[in-house]
Enzyme design. Structure first.
Site, PDB file in Angstrom:
ATOM      1  N   TYR A 181       0.628  -1.006   0.349  1.00  0.00           N
ATOM      2  CA  TYR A 181       0.373   0.172   0.327  1.00  0.00           C
ATOM      3  C   TYR A 181       0.434   1.183  -0.430  1.00  0.00           C
ATOM      4  CZ  TYR A 181      -3.782   3.292   1.193  1.00  0.00           C
ATOM      5  OH  TYR A 181      -4.555   4.511   0.741  1.00  0.00           O
ATOM      6  N   PHE A 197     -14.540   0.628  15.901  1.00  0.00           N
ATOM      7  CA  PHE A 197     -14.450   0.368  17.596  1.00  0.00           C
ATOM      8  C   PHE A 197     -15.978   0.894  17.794  1.00  0.00           C
ATOM      9  CE2 PHE A 197     -10.406   2.523  18.739  1.00  0.00           C
ATOM     10  CZ  PHE A 197      -9.950   1.226  19.363  1.00  0.00           C
TER      11      PHE A 197
END
Length: 208
Positions: free
Chosen positions: A47, A93
């Site tokens: 990446y 999260f």
């Protein structure tokens, strides 16, 4: 093929690059002139180096063929309509907090990130595209938070009783991340984010 189309039609080529070109930075906050600290063989190299290569090709095409390019280096972005399975910090999260599952935190949570609400990011990208500045140009939020702090905020805003579990920090994970947006202010007239972290997180949690 896209670049050839731009050459034929006179269209601008817009490249969404990333703050990952800076790797695990030794300069903080990160400015566009900083050349980065990356590993070309590490687990994140595909990446990181892929985006660095894309920037190289874009500017080579601009110099050799006269095509207009605009290159944005995007920092962490979030907001409603994120894929719950995309593996990003905030979406992970939020989903875990809503389900009452333990929040998975890699490392001790001291590493930092800068989170920009999607509408602020889009404003910055539009200003860059409409400007005469080719870039590269940082587009992100210069407000820095630790991962541990984000876990606490999301649990609070989601009214979640989830705990936090720690996992080993992946290799080459950046310790710090914060954009210097001085160039964006100077060259494209973008003054930075307007949506507060609280407002952005509450809108994101409401979507999920």
């Amino acid at each position: 093929a896209d670049w050839s189309c731009c050459e034929r039609t006179g269209a601008r080529f817009f490249l969404t690059s990333t703050s990952e070109v800076y790797g695990d930075p030794e300069v903080h906050p990160q400015v566009e002139s900083y050349r980065g600290n990356t590993s070309c063989t590490g687990i994140r190299a595909c990446y990181d180096e892929g985006k660095r290569c894309a920037e190289t090709l874009a500017f080579d095409f601009m110099r050799s063929r006269g095509v207009e390019v605009r290159v944005a280096r995007i920092f962490n972005t979030y907001g409603p309509r994120m894929d719950p399975n995309d593996g990003r910090i905030i979406s992970n999260f939020v989903v875990q907090a809503i389900k009452g599952e333990p929040l998975t935190m890699y490392g001790d949570g001291s590493q930092t990130r800068s989170f920009c609400f999607y509408s602020d990011l889009l404003e910055g990208l539009n200003k860059l595209c409409e400007s005469d500045f080719p870039g590269p140009c940082n587009v992100g939020n210069p407000e820095e938070h630790t991962i541990a702090e984000m876990a606490d905020l999301i649990r609070e805003f989601a009214s979640s009783a989830s705990t936090v579990v720690t996992m080993p920090l992946p290799s080459d994970d950046p310790r710090i991340r914060k954009p210097d947006i001085s160039l964006a202010r100077e060259k494209i007239g973008w003054e930075g984010p307007r949506v507060s972290l609280r407002d952005g997180l509450e809108a994101t949690i409401a979507y999920f």
